[in-house]
Scaffold this motif. Sequence first.
Motif, mmCIF file in Angstrom:
data_model
loop_
_atom_site.group_PDB
_atom_site.id
_atom_site.type_symbol
_atom_site.label_atom_id
_atom_site.label_comp_id
_atom_site.label_asym_id
_atom_site.label_seq_id
_atom_site.Cartn_x
_atom_site.Cartn_y
_atom_site.Cartn_z
ATOM 1 N N ILE A 1 8.444 -4.324 9.648
ATOM 2 C CA ILE A 1 8.307 -3.193 10.571
ATOM 3 C C ILE A 1 9.642 -2.904 11.270
ATOM 4 O O ILE A 1 10.475 -3.803 11.447
ATOM 5 C CB ILE A 1 7.217 -3.455 11.649
ATOM 6 C CG1 ILE A 1 7.475 -4.774 12.401
ATOM 7 C CG2 ILE A 1 5.834 -3.455 11.026
ATOM 8 C CD1 ILE A 1 6.604 -4.966 13.632
ATOM 9 N N TYR B 1 15.385 -4.482 15.145
ATOM 10 C CA TYR B 1 15.169 -4.632 13.695
ATOM 11 C C TYR B 1 16.345 -5.398 13.075
ATOM 12 O O TYR B 1 16.156 -6.324 12.273
ATOM 13 C CB TYR B 1 15.039 -3.240 13.097
ATOM 14 C CG TYR B 1 14.969 -3.166 11.596
ATOM 15 C CD1 TYR B 1 13.795 -3.504 10.924
ATOM 16 C CD2 TYR B 1 16.065 -2.740 10.839
ATOM 17 C CE1 TYR B 1 13.718 -3.417 9.529
ATOM 18 C CE2 TYR B 1 15.999 -2.649 9.457
ATOM 19 C CZ TYR B 1 14.823 -2.985 8.811
ATOM 20 O OH TYR B 1 14.759 -2.894 7.431
ATOM 21 N N ASN C 1 8.166 -8.441 1.136
ATOM 22 C CA ASN C 1 8.584 -7.048 1.345
ATOM 23 C C ASN C 1 8.125 -6.473 2.684
ATOM 24 O O ASN C 1 8.837 -5.689 3.307
ATOM 25 C CB ASN C 1 8.015 -6.198 0.187
ATOM 26 C CG ASN C 1 8.136 -4.713 0.438
ATOM 27 O OD1 ASN C 1 9.225 -4.155 0.377
ATOM 28 N ND2 ASN C 1 7.019 -4.066 0.760
ATOM 29 N N CYS D 1 -3.288 -9.616 3.262
ATOM 30 C CA CYS D 1 -2.345 -10.532 3.921
ATOM 31 C C CYS D 1 -1.635 -9.771 5.030
ATOM 32 O O CYS D 1 -0.717 -8.985 4.764
ATOM 33 C CB CYS D 1 -1.324 -11.086 2.920
ATOM 34 S SG CYS D 1 -0.193 -12.274 3.689
ATOM 35 N N GLY E 1 12.568 4.477 5.762
ATOM 36 C CA GLY E 1 13.910 5.008 5.463
ATOM 37 C C GLY E 1 14.076 6.462 5.890
ATOM 38 O O GLY E 1 15.186 6.887 6.218
ATOM 39 N N LEU F 1 8.252 0.870 -0.544
ATOM 40 C CA LEU F 1 8.897 0.091 -1.609
ATOM 41 C C LEU F 1 7.944 -0.915 -2.237
ATOM 42 O O LEU F 1 8.029 -1.207 -3.430
ATOM 43 C CB LEU F 1 10.152 -0.605 -1.057
ATOM 44 C CG LEU F 1 11.227 0.350 -0.525
ATOM 45 C CD1 LEU F 1 12.459 -0.428 -0.067
ATOM 46 C CD2 LEU F 1 11.618 1.365 -1.583
ATOM 47 N N ASN G 1 0.812 -1.225 0.000
ATOM 48 C CA ASN G 1 0.000 0.000 0.000
ATOM 49 C C ASN G 1 0.842 1.270 0.000
ATOM 50 O O ASN G 1 0.337 2.347 -0.302
ATOM 51 C CB ASN G 1 -0.967 0.022 1.193
ATOM 52 C CG ASN G 1 -0.248 -0.038 2.509
ATOM 53 O OD1 ASN G 1 0.690 -0.833 2.665
ATOM 54 N ND2 ASN G 1 -0.625 0.795 3.456
ATOM 55 N N ARG G 2 2.134 1.151 0.339
ATOM 56 C CA ARG G 2 3.002 2.343 0.379
ATOM 57 C C ARG G 2 4.461 1.892 0.291
ATOM 58 O O ARG G 2 4.744 0.676 0.273
ATOM 59 C CB ARG G 2 2.768 3.163 1.658
ATOM 60 C CG ARG G 2 3.052 2.414 2.952
ATOM 61 C CD ARG G 2 2.675 3.266 4.173
ATOM 62 N NE ARG G 2 2.693 2.479 5.394
ATOM 63 C CZ ARG G 2 3.749 2.332 6.193
ATOM 64 N NH1 ARG G 2 4.886 2.900 5.875
ATOM 65 N NH2 ARG G 2 3.656 1.617 7.293
HETATM 66 N N1 LIG Z 1 13.534 2.149 3.223
HETATM 67 C C1 LIG Z 1 14.753 1.706 3.498
HETATM 68 O O1 LIG Z 1 15.729 2.477 3.536
HETATM 69 C C2 LIG Z 1 14.987 0.235 3.765
HETATM 70 C C3 LIG Z 1 16.302 -0.161 4.029
HETATM 71 C C4 LIG Z 1 16.557 -1.509 4.239
HETATM 72 C C5 LIG Z 1 15.529 -2.427 4.159
HETATM 73 N N2 LIG Z 1 14.255 -2.018 3.908
HETATM 74 C C6 LIG Z 1 13.217 -3.051 3.832
HETATM 75 O O2 LIG Z 1 12.423 -2.853 2.662
HETATM 76 C C7 LIG Z 1 11.084 -3.295 2.911
HETATM 77 C C8 LIG Z 1 10.096 -2.172 2.624
HETATM 78 O O3 LIG Z 1 10.423 -1.076 3.473
HETATM 79 P P1 LIG Z 1 9.799 0.377 3.284
HETATM 80 O O4 LIG Z 1 10.917 1.317 3.390
HETATM 81 O O5 LIG Z 1 8.884 0.416 2.133
HETATM 82 O O6 LIG Z 1 8.951 0.467 4.662
HETATM 83 P P2 LIG Z 1 7.618 1.280 4.983
HETATM 84 O O7 LIG Z 1 7.613 2.530 4.223
HETATM 85 O O8 LIG Z 1 7.532 1.336 6.459
HETATM 86 O O9 LIG Z 1 6.468 0.298 4.414
HETATM 87 C C9 LIG Z 1 6.304 -0.946 5.019
HETATM 88 C C10 LIG Z 1 5.219 -1.699 4.303
HETATM 89 O O10 LIG Z 1 5.060 -2.961 4.989
HETATM 90 C C11 LIG Z 1 3.694 -3.085 5.344
HETATM 91 N N3 LIG Z 1 3.516 -3.894 6.549
HETATM 92 C C12 LIG Z 1 4.040 -3.715 7.779
HETATM 93 N N4 LIG Z 1 3.565 -4.639 8.623
HETATM 94 C C13 LIG Z 1 2.722 -5.412 7.906
HETATM 95 C C14 LIG Z 1 1.924 -6.533 8.212
HETATM 96 N N5 LIG Z 1 1.865 -7.048 9.446
HETATM 97 N N6 LIG Z 1 1.193 -7.103 7.232
HETATM 98 C C15 LIG Z 1 1.229 -6.598 5.972
HETATM 99 N N7 LIG Z 1 1.950 -5.526 5.619
HETATM 100 C C16 LIG Z 1 2.689 -4.939 6.582
HETATM 101 C C17 LIG Z 1 3.180 -1.666 5.559
HETATM 102 O O11 LIG Z 1 1.763 -1.665 5.529
HETATM 103 P P3 LIG Z 1 0.904 -0.689 6.535
HETATM 104 O O12 LIG Z 1 0.798 0.624 5.842
HETATM 105 O O13 LIG Z 1 -0.405 -1.404 6.668
HETATM 106 O O14 LIG Z 1 1.663 -0.590 7.809
HETATM 107 C C18 LIG Z 1 3.861 -0.996 4.358
HETATM 108 O O15 LIG Z 1 3.145 -1.263 3.185
HETATM 109 C C19 LIG Z 1 11.062 -3.772 4.366
HETATM 110 O O16 LIG Z 1 11.288 -5.159 4.389
HETATM 111 C C20 LIG Z 1 12.242 -3.045 4.981
HETATM 112 O O17 LIG Z 1 12.745 -3.707 6.111
HETATM 113 C C21 LIG Z 1 13.954 -0.694 3.716
#
Ligand SMILES: NC(=O)c1ccc[n+]([C@@H]2O[C@H](COP(=O)([O-])OP(=O)(O)OC[C@H]3O[C@@H](n4cnc5c(N)ncnc54)[C@H](OP(=O)(O)O)[C@@H]3O)[C@@H](O)[C@H]2O)c1
Length: 241
Positions: free
Chosen positions: A91, A161, A88, A56, A201, A13, A10-11
Amino acid sequence: MPVYVVTGTNRGLGLEFIRQLASSPSNTILAAVRSLPSDLGELRAVASPTTHILECDTSSITSIHTFAKAAAQILNPSNLKIDFLINNAAINPASWQSSLTLVPDDLTAQINTNVLGPAKTVEFLLEQNLLSENVRILNMTSGLASLKISAEIKPRKAAGYSISKAALNMLAVHQAEDLKEKLPGVVVIVMDPGWVKTRMGGNGAILEPEESIGGMLKVLEGLKGDDNGKFFHNSGEERPW
Ligand SMILES: NC(=O)c1ccc[n+]([C@@H]2O[C@H](COP(=O)([O-])OP(=O)(O)OC[C@H]3O[C@@H](n4cnc5c(N)ncnc54)[C@H](OP(=O)(O)O)[C@@H]3O)[C@@H](O)[C@H]2O)c1
């Protein structure tokens, strides 16, 4: 007609994965979200006619099970199997906690969503016989999962984390070997997307989502059999464990 499954779309990556994948009309996409009643305006705006939005909650075994059955209802009538699974959703709720201040409930929540979620998603999709023989499974990890990189990071941050993502890396090593017995062409990897501007991020991050995901899809779609069990950066370089 490749089939992609992505969680947490939904938001952030996850949304960017869908935006890029949906630009190709030949892709069938299952875009999973934590909760269907929530605001999915951005996701619906980027979805293609062959994008199916399903619920999911990756912190709930029951929800993942229901998701796998819903995926079967969509894919089975057309004899489709999943070619690419992107775990993907994750939290990072308490990045200020160090190894000396871990709060048990926060660590448990991260293990549930960041480790058990990807484990059960693979298990239940396999149980439904939905994974193709050559399925590529990408577990989204982090540089903070690397023992070597983590040891060198100053200031220290996000211990819980980091611990959960290191556990995810180990899960992928096990999945790579366990799945090979059932699906000889499987490739399971973990990939660090780089530091990207999303809610997780933060605005100070270096990469735009388009750049990170563009790189990741190139690596994912170019994987070879002997990449099974490897740890990549979105640039395609291997990361130290
Ligand atoms: N951004 C970075 O710099 C970075 C760096 C390293 C790794 N990562 C990894 O990349 C991936 C995506 O990160 P992001 O930056 O896009 O994070 P984000 O902006 O916080 O988005 C997280 C996504 O995961 C979903 N999510 C969280 N808990 C969930 C659950 N129980 N069931 C289903 N969906 C859930 C959220 O949905 P809701 O809106 O419903 O909460 C949202 O869509 C993650 O695995 C993160 O650890 C990111």
